[in-house]
Scaffold this motif. Structure first.
Motif, PDB file in Angstrom:
ATOM      1  N   UNK A   1      -5.456   9.350  -1.476  1.00 33.18           N
ATOM      2  CA  UNK A   1      -5.332  10.009  -0.166  1.00 33.18           C
ATOM      3  C   UNK A   1      -4.980  11.487  -0.318  1.00 33.18           C
ATOM      4  N   UNK A   2      -3.979  11.780  -1.131  1.00 32.10           N
ATOM      5  CA  UNK A   2      -3.498  13.157  -1.207  1.00 32.10           C
ATOM      6  C   UNK A   2      -4.382  14.052  -2.069  1.00 32.10           C
ATOM      7  N   UNK A   3      -4.839  13.538  -3.203  1.00 34.73           N
ATOM      8  CA  UNK A   3      -5.605  14.376  -4.115  1.00 34.73           C
ATOM      9  C   UNK A   3      -7.084  14.431  -3.737  1.00 34.73           C
ATOM     10  N   UNK A   4      -7.647  13.259  -3.397  1.00 36.32           N
ATOM     11  CA  UNK A   4      -9.074  13.193  -3.146  1.00 36.32           C
ATOM     12  C   UNK A   4      -9.443  13.155  -1.665  1.00 36.32           C
ATOM     13  N   UNK A   5      -8.442  13.117  -0.796  1.00 37.02           N
ATOM     14  CA  UNK A   5      -8.690  13.167   0.636  1.00 37.02           C
ATOM     15  C   UNK A   5      -9.362  11.933   1.217  1.00 37.02           C
ATOM     16  N   UNK A   6      -9.212  10.793   0.570  1.00 36.11           N
ATOM     17  CA  UNK A   6      -9.829   9.574   1.094  1.00 36.11           C
ATOM     18  C   UNK A   6      -9.119   9.130   2.364  1.00 36.11           C
ATOM     19  N   UNK A   7      -9.902   8.591   3.278  1.00 35.67           N
ATOM     20  CA  UNK A   7      -9.328   8.053   4.503  1.00 35.67           C
ATOM     21  C   UNK A   7      -8.922   6.607   4.244  1.00 35.67           C
ATOM     22  N   UNK A   8      -7.737   6.260   4.722  1.00 32.67           N
ATOM     23  CA  UNK A   8      -7.222   4.913   4.514  1.00 32.67           C
ATOM     24  C   UNK A   8      -7.462   4.056   5.750  1.00 32.67           C
ATOM     25  N   UNK A   9      -7.864   2.823   5.529  1.00 35.98           N
ATOM     26  CA  UNK A   9      -8.044   1.882   6.625  1.00 35.98           C
ATOM     27  C   UNK A   9      -6.678   1.330   7.023  1.00 35.98           C
ATOM     28  N   UNK A  10      -6.556   0.858   8.248  1.00 42.62           N
ATOM     29  CA  UNK A  10      -5.264   0.317   8.697  1.00 42.62           C
ATOM     30  C   UNK A  10      -4.741  -0.806   7.799  1.00 42.62           C
ATOM     31  N   UNK A  11      -5.624  -1.659   7.295  1.00 38.57           N
ATOM     32  CA  UNK A  11      -5.179  -2.749   6.428  1.00 38.57           C
ATOM     33  C   UNK A  11      -4.572  -2.218   5.131  1.00 38.57           C
ATOM     34  N   UNK A  12      -5.105  -1.117   4.622  1.00 41.77           N
ATOM     35  CA  UNK A  12      -4.534  -0.510   3.417  1.00 41.77           C
ATOM     36  C   UNK A  12      -3.134   0.010   3.682  1.00 41.77           C
ATOM     37  N   UNK A  13      -2.950   0.643   4.821  1.00 40.55           N
ATOM     38  CA  UNK A  13      -1.625   1.148   5.180  1.00 40.55           C
ATOM     39  C   UNK A  13      -0.626   0.001   5.347  1.00 40.55           C
ATOM     40  N   UNK A  14      -1.045  -1.069   6.016  1.00 42.69           N
ATOM     41  CA  UNK A  14      -0.179  -2.229   6.200  1.00 42.69           C
ATOM     42  C   UNK A  14       0.177  -2.835   4.848  1.00 42.69           C
ATOM     43  N   UNK A  15      -0.787  -2.913   3.953  1.00 45.94           N
ATOM     44  CA  UNK A  15      -0.538  -3.467   2.619  1.00 45.94           C
ATOM     45  C   UNK A  15       0.469  -2.622   1.851  1.00 45.94           C
ATOM     46  N   UNK A  16       0.327  -1.307   1.931  1.00 46.24           N
ATOM     47  CA  UNK A  16       1.259  -0.418   1.232  1.00 46.24           C
ATOM     48  C   UNK A  16       2.682  -0.589   1.765  1.00 46.24           C
ATOM     49  N   UNK A  17       2.811  -0.634   3.077  1.00 44.46           N
ATOM     50  CA  UNK A  17       4.133  -0.806   3.682  1.00 44.46           C
ATOM     51  C   UNK A  17       4.720  -2.157   3.293  1.00 44.46           C
ATOM     52  N   UNK A  18       3.888  -3.193   3.282  1.00 43.35           N
ATOM     53  CA  UNK A  18       4.358  -4.527   2.903  1.00 43.35           C
ATOM     54  C   UNK A  18       4.885  -4.537   1.476  1.00 43.35           C
ATOM     55  N   UNK A  19       4.170  -3.910   0.565  1.00 44.41           N
ATOM     56  CA  UNK A  19       4.615  -3.857  -0.830  1.00 44.41           C
ATOM     57  C   UNK A  19       5.957  -3.147  -0.945  1.00 44.41           C
ATOM     58  N   UNK A  20       6.101  -2.024  -0.274  1.00 44.82           N
ATOM     59  CA  UNK A  20       7.354  -1.261  -0.347  1.00 44.82           C
ATOM     60  C   UNK A  20       8.502  -2.047   0.266  1.00 44.82           C
ATOM     61  N   UNK A  21       8.270  -2.708   1.398  1.00 48.27           N
ATOM     62  CA  UNK A  21       9.325  -3.488   2.064  1.00 48.27           C
ATOM     63  C   UNK A  21       9.761  -4.662   1.186  1.00 48.27           C
ATOM     64  N   UNK A  22       8.796  -5.372   0.609  1.00 45.40           N
ATOM     65  CA  UNK A  22       9.130  -6.529  -0.233  1.00 45.40           C
ATOM     66  C   UNK A  22       9.875  -6.085  -1.487  1.00 45.40           C
ATOM     67  N   UNK A  23       9.429  -4.994  -2.111  1.00 39.03           N
ATOM     68  CA  UNK A  23      10.141  -4.499  -3.284  1.00 39.03           C
ATOM     69  C   UNK A  23      11.562  -4.059  -2.935  1.00 39.03           C
ATOM     70  N   UNK A  24      11.718  -3.437  -1.784  1.00 37.84           N
ATOM     71  CA  UNK A  24      13.060  -3.023  -1.354  1.00 37.84           C
ATOM     72  C   UNK A  24      13.949  -4.239  -1.122  1.00 37.84           C
TER      73      UNK A  24
END
Length: 84
Positions: A55-78
């Motif tokens: 996202x930051x380096x290559x400017x790719x657009x993220x789908x909502x499911x990708x964002x939800x997955x990222x948040x889920x991973x961070x929440x579970x790890x926390x």
């Protein structure tokens, strides 16, 4: 016959090698100092890092499911790390 690497490849290759070494050393240090369940879970969170780099380096657009997955991973790890 010996051929040297093209100059434009040297820096990206150096970065790849350096980050691989840092990652391996960090993982080995982590498993000696923390429970393996937490270290392994954190090491499996690399898709979050890869997605953020895309996202930051290559400017790719993220789908909502990708964002939800990222948040889920961070929440579970926390939650996992707080439960230890």
């Amino acid at each position: 016959e010996h051929k040297s690497l093209p100059r434009d490849v040297r820096l990206p290759l150096l970065i790849c090698v350096a980050t691989a070494v840092i990652g391996t050393v960090s993982y080995n240090l982590a498993i000696t100092r923390a429970p393996i369940s937490i270290v392994a879970a954190i090491s499996f969170s690399s898709p979050v890092v890869a997605t953020l780099v895309a996202r930051t380096v290559f400017g790719e657009k993220l789908r909502p499911l990708q964002l939800v997955s990222m948040v889920t991973i961070v929440v579970v790890l926390s939650a996992l790390s707080l439960g230890q």
